[in-house]
Design an enzyme around this catalytic site. Sequence first.
Site, PDB file in Angstrom:
ATOM      1  N   TYR A 142       0.822  -1.216   0.000  1.00 16.80           N
ATOM      2  CA  TYR A 142       0.000   0.000   0.000  1.00 16.80           C
ATOM      3  C   TYR A 142       0.857   1.268   0.000  1.00 16.80           C
ATOM      4  CZ  TYR A 142      -4.730  -1.846   0.664  1.00 16.80           C
ATOM      5  OH  TYR A 142      -5.947  -2.443   0.486  1.00 16.80           O
ATOM      6  N   LYS A 192       3.220 -15.181   1.966  1.00 25.20           N
ATOM      7  CA  LYS A 192       3.568 -16.021   0.818  1.00 25.20           C
ATOM      8  C   LYS A 192       5.087 -16.216   0.832  1.00 25.20           C
ATOM      9  CE  LYS A 192       1.519 -17.025  -2.658  1.00 25.20           C
ATOM     10  NZ  LYS A 192       1.107 -18.382  -3.123  1.00 25.20           N
ATOM     11  N   ASP A 224      -2.754 -17.947   0.363  1.00 25.94           N
ATOM     12  CA  ASP A 224      -3.759 -18.544  -0.528  1.00 25.94           C
ATOM     13  C   ASP A 224      -4.398 -19.771   0.131  1.00 25.94           C
ATOM     14  OD1 ASP A 224      -1.317 -19.875  -0.720  1.00 25.94           O
ATOM     15  OD2 ASP A 224      -1.508 -20.340  -2.854  1.00 25.94           O
ATOM     16  N   ASP A 248      -6.346  -7.140   3.645  1.00 25.96           N
ATOM     17  CA  ASP A 248      -7.476  -6.503   2.974  1.00 25.96           C
ATOM     18  C   ASP A 248      -8.375  -7.577   2.363  1.00 25.96           C
ATOM     19  OD1 ASP A 248      -8.986  -4.332   1.873  1.00 25.96           O
ATOM     20  OD2 ASP A 248      -8.023  -4.708  -0.052  1.00 25.96           O
TER      21      ASP A 248
HETATM   22  C1  IPM Z   1     -10.481  -1.432   3.610  1.00 25.27           C
HETATM   23  C2  IPM Z   1     -10.725  -0.753   2.292  1.00 25.27           C
HETATM   24  C3  IPM Z   1      -9.588   0.225   2.037  1.00 25.27           C
HETATM   25  C4  IPM Z   1      -8.317  -0.573   1.887  1.00 25.27           C
HETATM   26  C5  IPM Z   1      -9.813   1.187   0.879  1.00 25.27           C
HETATM   27  C6  IPM Z   1     -11.105   1.949   0.992  1.00 25.27           C
HETATM   28  C7  IPM Z   1      -8.661   2.136   0.720  1.00 25.27           C
HETATM   29  O1  IPM Z   1     -10.864  -1.710   1.290  1.00 25.27           O
HETATM   30  O2  IPM Z   1     -10.357  -0.729   4.630  1.00 25.27           O
HETATM   31  O3  IPM Z   1     -10.427  -2.652   3.642  1.00 25.27           O
HETATM   32  O4  IPM Z   1      -8.012  -1.058   0.786  1.00 25.27           O
HETATM   33  O5  IPM Z   1      -7.604  -0.712   2.869  1.00 25.27           O
HETATM   34 MG    MG Z   2     -10.912  -3.712   2.002  1.00 23.11          MG
END
Ligand code: IPM
Ligand code: MG
Length: 367
Positions: A142, A192, A224, A248
Amino acid sequence: MSNPSLLILPGDGIGPEVMAEVRKVIDWFGAKRGVVFDVSEDLVGGAAYDKHGTPLHDDTMAKAQEVDAVLLGAVGGPKYDVLDFSVKPERGLLRLRKEMDLYSNLRPAQCFDALADFSSLKKDVVAGLDIMIVRELTSGVYFGEPRGIIEEGNERVGINTQRYTESEIDRAARSAFELAMKRGKKLCSMEKANVMESGILWREVVTEVGKDYPEVELSHMYADAGAMQLTRWPKQFDVIVTDNLFGDLLSDLAAMLTGSLGMLPSASLGAPMANGRPKALYEPVHGSAPDIAGQGKANPCACILSFAMALRYSFDLGDEATRLEQAVEKVLADGVRTADLLNEEGRTPASTSEMGDAVVAALEASL
Ligand code: IPM
Ligand code: MG
């Protein structure tokens, strides 16, 4: 002593609607339980962009750093798809997470008895499910550099970097072990390591941290395979710790096991502040759901339960958090259902505000 402070950022889509119901709950705790907050409200996401041309104004960022806890609704919507990446609504949320250094994201997936039939999985697979995903939230792909879209020869290349330092893994792992100690003393780490060096390091550091928690039974799984096991037999898990991107994905998967994304809260925690409380932001796992926004259809429970997490993790009010969680459980047991919790034809769903009112009534009945 002044009251603890709460910054509310309703955001976009269904965010403002569900937050209005949380306000009812907050008011109830103030009036009936003497749990009073200094509440302020501000903009985030598309709503902030519309007013300020940025998804998070610097003043709002500064406020978020000062308060005892932030409660956020949701960000994003199709209207903002055309915006430059740097000012998209999601950037507001990511900036909050990064600058508040909220490295430990707690995403419980709990199956409420009344909803066990509602899962897409068989009832015995999900009934009584209670797992906690700890997602690292401030690093990994990220935020890793280099990133961007560059020209190479006669084509473009999209680049993101998965990057983890030992200390980033260490602190996320520690928060997961601490939670496991308070729960079923089982932790499964997912990465992974079979294809990613960052995964190898992740596994090594988690194993090392585990030596400080000999009572916790630690296991490792490729992410996975973890996804597969989560759908096969989710009750094998207690706490799961994983990186930002896998977290996520896996947390959406785990959420849906329980029947609806509309029920699940989350807490994002950082280091302790001067007053001993952790830096904290609470938000529902669901998004802004633009397709139903403004229609009174949204389920406010995830946001209400996020406030319950705030009571527990920021304000040390575990009993009041339990009271609120039980109120939500009672409302579900009584058969109150927003549209997302209904699959039978011919039943009129409760509106967002009817659901909020029902929770407040259940709180009242708990006295
Ligand atoms: C989450 C969401 C966020 C992320 C987005 C809205 C940036 O999907 O909090 O899971 O990807 O972290
Ligand atoms: Mg999310």
